[in-house]
Design a protein around this motif. Structure first.
Motif, short mmCIF file in Angstrom:
data_model
loop_
_atom_site.label_atom_id
_atom_site.label_comp_id
_atom_site.label_asym_id
_atom_site.label_seq_id
_atom_site.Cartn_x
_atom_site.Cartn_y
_atom_site.Cartn_z
N PRO A 80 57.29 34.22 41.77
CA PRO A 80 56.09 34.56 42.55
C PRO A 80 54.96 33.57 42.26
O PRO A 80 54.78 33.12 41.12
CB PRO A 80 55.73 35.96 42.06
CG PRO A 80 56.98 36.49 41.46
CD PRO A 80 57.70 35.33 40.89
N ALA A 81 54.20 33.24 43.30
CA ALA A 81 53.11 32.27 43.15
C ALA A 81 52.09 32.73 42.12
O ALA A 81 51.56 31.92 41.34
CB ALA A 81 52.44 32.06 44.50
N CYS A 82 51.81 34.03 42.08
CA CYS A 82 50.82 34.53 41.12
C CYS A 82 51.31 34.33 39.69
O CYS A 82 50.52 34.02 38.79
CB CYS A 82 50.52 36.00 41.39
SG CYS A 82 51.96 37.09 41.30
N ASP A 112 46.13 15.80 44.40
CA ASP A 112 44.94 14.99 44.68
C ASP A 112 44.15 15.49 45.88
O ASP A 112 42.95 15.22 46.00
CB ASP A 112 45.34 13.52 44.89
CG ASP A 112 45.57 12.79 43.58
OD1 ASP A 112 45.18 13.32 42.52
OD2 ASP A 112 46.15 11.68 43.61
N GLN A 113 44.79 16.23 46.77
CA GLN A 113 44.08 16.78 47.93
C GLN A 113 43.27 18.02 47.58
O GLN A 113 42.37 18.40 48.33
CB GLN A 113 45.08 17.10 49.05
CG GLN A 113 45.75 15.87 49.64
CD GLN A 113 46.59 16.22 50.85
OE1 GLN A 113 46.20 17.02 51.70
NE2 GLN A 113 47.76 15.62 50.95
N PHE A 114 43.58 18.63 46.44
CA PHE A 114 42.91 19.89 46.09
C PHE A 114 42.15 19.82 44.77
O PHE A 114 41.57 20.82 44.35
CB PHE A 114 43.95 21.02 46.02
CG PHE A 114 44.59 21.33 47.33
CD1 PHE A 114 43.99 22.21 48.22
CD2 PHE A 114 45.78 20.72 47.70
CE1 PHE A 114 44.59 22.50 49.45
CE2 PHE A 114 46.38 21.00 48.91
CZ PHE A 114 45.78 21.88 49.80
N SER A 115 42.14 18.67 44.13
CA SER A 115 41.47 18.54 42.85
C SER A 115 40.40 17.46 42.91
O SER A 115 40.64 16.36 43.40
CB SER A 115 42.50 18.17 41.76
OG SER A 115 41.85 17.87 40.55
N LYS A 116 39.23 17.77 42.37
CA LYS A 116 38.16 16.77 42.31
C LYS A 116 38.52 15.67 41.31
O LYS A 116 38.08 14.53 41.44
CB LYS A 116 36.85 17.45 41.91
CG LYS A 116 36.29 18.40 42.97
CD LYS A 116 34.98 19.02 42.52
CE LYS A 116 34.43 19.96 43.60
NZ LYS A 116 33.17 20.62 43.16
N ASN A 119 44.40 27.38 45.00
CA ASN A 119 44.05 26.72 46.26
C ASN A 119 45.29 26.07 46.89
O ASN A 119 45.53 26.17 48.09
CB ASN A 119 42.97 25.66 46.00
CG ASN A 119 42.19 25.33 47.26
OD1 ASN A 119 42.40 25.90 48.31
ND2 ASN A 119 41.28 24.38 47.13
N ILE A 120 46.08 25.42 46.05
CA ILE A 120 47.33 24.82 46.55
C ILE A 120 48.27 25.91 47.05
O ILE A 120 48.89 25.77 48.12
CB ILE A 120 48.00 23.98 45.44
CG1 ILE A 120 47.17 22.73 45.14
CG2 ILE A 120 49.42 23.58 45.86
CD1 ILE A 120 47.68 21.92 43.97
N SER A 121 48.38 27.00 46.31
CA SER A 121 49.27 28.10 46.69
C SER A 121 48.92 28.65 48.07
O SER A 121 49.82 28.93 48.87
CB SER A 121 49.19 29.21 45.64
OG SER A 121 49.96 30.33 46.03
N PHE A 162 39.69 25.46 35.84
CA PHE A 162 40.11 24.31 36.67
C PHE A 162 41.57 24.45 37.08
O PHE A 162 41.91 24.32 38.25
CB PHE A 162 39.88 23.01 35.90
CG PHE A 162 40.49 21.80 36.53
CD1 PHE A 162 39.93 21.22 37.65
CD2 PHE A 162 41.65 21.24 36.01
CE1 PHE A 162 40.50 20.10 38.24
CE2 PHE A 162 42.24 20.12 36.58
CZ PHE A 162 41.66 19.56 37.71
N VAL A 163 42.43 24.74 36.11
CA VAL A 163 43.86 24.89 36.39
C VAL A 163 44.08 26.03 37.37
O VAL A 163 44.84 25.90 38.35
CB VAL A 163 44.65 25.14 35.08
CG1 VAL A 163 46.09 25.55 35.38
CG2 VAL A 163 44.61 23.91 34.20
N ASN A 164 43.43 27.15 37.13
CA ASN A 164 43.58 28.32 37.98
C ASN A 164 43.11 28.02 39.41
O ASN A 164 43.81 28.34 40.38
CB ASN A 164 42.79 29.50 37.42
CG ASN A 164 43.02 30.78 38.19
OD1 ASN A 164 44.14 31.25 38.33
ND2 ASN A 164 41.93 31.35 38.72
N GLY A 165 41.95 27.39 39.53
CA GLY A 165 41.39 27.11 40.85
C GLY A 165 42.25 26.15 41.67
O GLY A 165 42.52 26.39 42.85
N VAL A 166 42.70 25.08 41.02
CA VAL A 166 43.52 24.09 41.74
C VAL A 166 44.83 24.72 42.21
O VAL A 166 45.23 24.56 43.38
CB VAL A 166 43.80 22.86 40.84
CG1 VAL A 166 44.86 21.96 41.48
CG2 VAL A 166 42.52 22.08 40.59
N LEU A 167 45.51 25.45 41.33
CA LEU A 167 46.81 26.01 41.69
C LEU A 167 46.70 27.10 42.74
O LEU A 167 47.53 27.19 43.65
CB LEU A 167 47.52 26.54 40.44
CG LEU A 167 48.05 25.46 39.49
CD1 LEU A 167 48.72 26.10 38.28
CD2 LEU A 167 49.04 24.55 40.20
#
Length: 456
Positions: free
Chosen positions: A99-101, A67-71, A129-131, A122-127
């Motif tokens: 690995p995070a990637c 919730d801190q990284f997703s609109k 950013n969290i990583s 969306f999935v790529n961006g959120v993860l």
């Protein structure tokens, strides 16, 4: 991680959907997946189990992070996307070997495979950013709201914490929370009709399994480093039964005597009934060995509500090979007049909130509510009022639950004793969750001393 024949993350996704969307019990959903894919390597199966279990255990914290990284907030997401993100965040935080990637890439691929092509960005961006920022995520301020802090840190709904504060100190509560998240071995009870604890321990070790003794319970072992229970020959042969050490106390407290009739009114999957049957059989064998006969051999009747639950009991009875136990389908709420004052021991391990077993069944904390706890209290009282009528004068009613909610335990016991003065409390104990050792469990042993009029 990718299996040779299946996508492991897809299996994790489908299992989590079954639990969080379709409301299946986590231990059943995970077991069903692992049984269906028995042919996978041990490492692959461990990945599935750990990621499913871990995601559920830490889900409140995971949602807090997302919730801190997703609109789009977690509770507004499509179920598939929500589960993909949750399990991926668990990987990023707790599975260093991945690995995070790889976590991010596999999540995007899975979203596309499930038909959500428009959401791959969306999935790529959120993860990603969290990583990049996971180490900077801070918990709520404990000075401003300590319960909220505990709720997020240990992924425990605040209403449960509030319930516990009525009885337990904050120090005790935090110990519960740590215990529920601690890695725990599986505890097993030895079937002494087929083997001894020492012989079983050596047999398991010879198969490369880690087994060691529970010091306080002569028939108990802890077991680790096994893959699939059904692959263990000793299990298939009925040499042991998987049961938490707290739950084993019910059999220890019951102490059936030669010739006793033991009635277990909510028995599935049968652990306590089978324990009672083993104890009863051993007592009768010892009596016969001493030159005394048993006029009428004792019997254990294990009852439960549905055909499915009774089938589980029958399966375990057959595996353990006990001749003195039978399974019967019956509703514990409805009085069976044929059993009035016939039982020497009535085992009443009743449906409860399960707040003592959150370490093994983490989905309970998300499915249970304060209202359903109260409904369960009333159900327990209804069943207790019914089944106490089966106890002979001088017999035992053993009430137990796998919760640490006083309303279902000490308060229900006090309610029962007040309204059924023929019963006297011999012993009761609230077993609290122990880090890496045992579940939370409650027992109350009540003896029927004489006939008396019931007070309504």
């Amino acid at each position: 991680m990718q299996g040779n024949r299946v996508n492991l993350r897809e299996l994790v996704l489908e299992t989590l959907l079954a639990i969080t969307r379709d409301q299946e019990y986590s231990h059943i959903a995970i077991r069903n997946t692992l049984e269906k894919y028995q042919y996978l390597e041990k490492q692959e199966r461990s990945f599935i189990k750990r990621e499913c279990q871990g995601t559920l255990e830490h889900m409140i914290w995971i949602d807090y992070v997302i919730d801190q990284f997703s609109k789009v907030k977690v509770n507004k997401m499509k179920p598939h996307i929500r589960c993909i993100l949750r399990s991926s965040v668990y990987e990023l935080k707790y599975m260093d070997a991945v690995p995070a990637c790889a976590t991010c890439n596999e999540a995007v691929k899975l979203a596309q495979k499930k038909g959500f092509h428009s959401l791959k960005g969306f999935v790529n961006g959120v993860l990603r950013n969290i990583s990049r920022n996971l180490d900077q995520v801070s918990l709520p301020d404990p000075c401003k709201d300590y319960l909220n802090y505990l709720s997020v840190k240990y992924s425990m709904p605040e209403w449960i914490l509030e319930l516990w504060t009525e009885t337990y100190s904050m120090e005790e509560i935090e110990q519960f929370l740590k215990a529920f998240l601690a890695k725990s071995p599986v505890s097993i009870r030895v079937n002494d009709q087929k083997t001894t604890r020492e012989a079983l321990k050596q047999e398991l070790k010879a198969q490369g399994l880690k087994a060691w003794e529970e010091e306080e319970l002569p028939g108990a072992l802890y077991l680790e480093e096994y893959d699939f229970l059904g692959k263990i020959e000793a299990f298939r042969e009925g040499k042991f039964y998987v049961q938490d050490v707290s739950s084993m106390q019910a059999g220890v407290w019951a102490v059936p005597k030669p010739g006793d009739f033991v009635l277990d009114v909510c028995a599935a999957p049968g652990g306590k009934s089978i324990h009672a049957a083993e104890t009863l059989l051993k007592a009768e064998q010892e009596l016969q060995a001493s030159g005394q006969g048993v006029k009428t051999p004792g019997i254990v009747e294990a009852r439960d509500l549905t055909e499915y639950k009774v089938s589980l009991i029958k399966e375990n009875i057959m595996r353990c090979g006990l001749p003195n136990i039978r399974a019967v389908q019956a509703d514990a709420r409805i009085l069976d007049h044929s059993l009035t004052e016939k039982a020497d021991i009535v085992l009443a391990d009743l449906p409860c909130s399960g707040l003592g077993v959150l370490g093994r069944k983490p989905d309970i904390k998300y499915k249970m509510t304060a209202e359903s706890c109260q409904e369960l209290c009333m159900l327990q009282r209804q069943i207790l009022h019914t089944v106490q009528q089966y106890v002979k004068p001088g017999g035992i009613l053993l009430y137990s639950t796998c919760t640490i909610n006083p309303a279902e335990n000490q308060e229900n016991t006090a309610w029962f004793l007040q309204r059924h003065p023929a019963f006297q409390l011999e012993r009761q104990e609230q077993i609290l969750p122990g880090k890496g050792k045992n579940d939370g469990f409650f027992l109350a042993k009540m003896r029927k001393e004489s006939k008396s009029e019931i007070i309504y």
